[in-house]
Design an enzyme around this catalytic site. Structure first.
Site, mmCIF file in Angstrom:
data_model
loop_
_atom_site.group_PDB
_atom_site.id
_atom_site.type_symbol
_atom_site.label_atom_id
_atom_site.label_comp_id
_atom_site.label_asym_id
_atom_site.label_seq_id
_atom_site.Cartn_x
_atom_site.Cartn_y
_atom_site.Cartn_z
ATOM 1 N N HIS A 89 37.578 -1.385 97.079
ATOM 2 C CA HIS A 89 36.365 -1.244 96.671
ATOM 3 C C HIS A 89 35.319 -1.730 97.442
ATOM 4 O O HIS A 89 34.080 -1.261 97.394
ATOM 5 C CB HIS A 89 36.476 -2.302 95.187
ATOM 6 C CG HIS A 89 37.079 -1.441 94.136
ATOM 7 N ND1 HIS A 89 36.332 -0.937 92.958
ATOM 8 C CD2 HIS A 89 38.434 -1.128 93.809
ATOM 9 C CE1 HIS A 89 37.224 -0.580 92.113
ATOM 10 N NE2 HIS A 89 38.333 -0.473 92.810
ATOM 11 N N VAL B 155 32.097 1.426 99.264
ATOM 12 C CA VAL B 155 30.728 1.621 98.969
ATOM 13 C C VAL B 155 29.952 0.977 100.086
ATOM 14 O O VAL B 155 30.134 -0.440 100.449
ATOM 15 C CB VAL B 155 30.292 0.782 97.433
ATOM 16 C CG1 VAL B 155 28.829 0.944 97.444
ATOM 17 C CG2 VAL B 155 31.164 1.544 96.623
ATOM 18 N N ASP C 168 54.252 0.786 90.011
ATOM 19 C CA ASP C 168 55.534 1.332 90.213
ATOM 20 C C ASP C 168 56.689 1.143 89.310
ATOM 21 O O ASP C 168 57.039 -0.519 89.189
ATOM 22 C CB ASP C 168 55.993 0.840 91.793
ATOM 23 C CG ASP C 168 57.255 1.402 92.130
ATOM 24 O OD1 ASP C 168 58.070 1.878 91.466
ATOM 25 O OD2 ASP C 168 57.535 1.181 93.526
#
Length: 330
Positions: A74, A78, A245
């Protein structure tokens, strides 16, 4: 946590795919921005301090390892890897709706606190987060890669920018364009999605697939029906967590890709990797190859991710003394 599915998802294939892959040498940083020996004289204990804290926190809460990888993604997605996700003020990326489930900030703060005692105003928060994600990967059983250093901490963080980060509902075209805008390719998209071999997602991010996919009022047909039934039992509340998973949730391996072949991708973006002709051959290659093949390529793609820099941000950057605030606030 889901039990092992009663279908056999661990079929072996002795034939590794023929696939041209990158190496770590293909992704060396520019000499004028990052270098591997950046802190060798100014803060020689930097990596050991980071590793010590990450190990301690992950031993206490293993789920933090996957959270650190996600936090790093994250951040880099950006304005490049500039620590902007760590800034905590009104209207920052950290306060955005898309960031509300991010974790691991306290790990970075703990590392930074000791780093400031050892080497004041020397090691950036962006560098700390990048190295911490690498160490977290290793603790999960994943690959090691050398991290170059020298990132500066950005001074700008806007919540609207955080909304650009993929959240699990996007189509493949949108994902490819997002990755390409950050200097990453289709192979990186599929490989970095493999980080979902570990970690969890909130049930709120997938409940629509169980009951109202694409506004149809029906279940997503791309979900295995037994897996969907399990998810309906598990996800009665949006705030609950479910493993990304379902087969080997505690093991860093390539079973994530085998799950996609068996219609067990938890998020829409996961399963779409196998249904789209641009990405499905890579999914098949990673599923059929030994796990070491995936681990190697994961290290390469993570190195590329960590090297995403925006020159203008770096030129105007700083070394924060506290990762959650720009220095001018102190």
């Amino acid at each position: 946590m889901p039990a092992q599915n009663d279908q056999n998802y661990d079929q072996e294939d002795d034939h590794a795919p023929s696939m041209e892959i990158s190496t770590l040498l293909d992704n060396l940083p520019s000499d004028d921005l990052l270098s591997f020996g950046y802190y060798s004289k100014s803060c020689p204990k930097a990596e050991s301090i980071i590793n010590k804290h990450v190990t301690k926190w992950v031993e206490e809460d293993r789920t933090l390892a996957a959270s650190l990888l996600r936090l790093h993604f994250h951040d880099c997605a950006v304005h490049g890897c500039d620590g902007s996700i760590l800034l905590n003020h009104e209207g920052s990326e950290r306060t955005a709706e898309a960031s509300k489930s991010l974790r691991g900030f306290e790990v970075i703060d703990a590392i930074k606190a000791e780093m400031e005692k050892e080497c004041p105003r020397t090691v950036s928060c962006a560098d700390i987060l990048t190295a911490a994600s690498r160490d977290a990967t290793v603790l999960l059983g994943g690959p090691y890669w050398d991290v170059p250093y020298g990132r500066k901490d950005g001074k700008v963080s806007n919540d609207k920018d955080a909304e650009l980060v993929p959240m699990g509902r996007e189509n493949i075209t949108t994902l490819i364009e997002f990755y390409q805008s950050n200097g990453l390719n289709v192979l990186d998209l599929v490989v970095l999605s493999g980080a979902h071999t570990i970690g969890r997602a909130t049930c709120g991010s997938l409940q629509y697939r169980l009951y109202n996919n694409a506004g149809t009022g029906k279940q997503d047909e791309s979900l295995d029906y037994r897996y969907a039934n399990f998810l309906k039992r598990k996800c009665r509340w949006a705030s609950e967590y479910v493993d990304l998973d379902a087969t080997t949730p505690r093991t860093f391996d390539n079973v994530y890709y085998k799950n996609l072949q068996d219609k067990m991708g938890l998020l829409h973006t996961d399963q779409s990797l196998y249904s789209d002709s641009r990405t499905s051959p890579i999914v098949e290659a990673l599923a059929d190859a030994p796990s070491d093949f995936f681990s190697h390529q994961f290290a390469v793609s993570m190195a590329k991710l960590g090297n995403i820099l925006v020159p203008a941000v770096q030129d105007g950057g700083e070394i924060r003394t506290k990762c959650y605030s720009v220095n001018s606030n102190y």
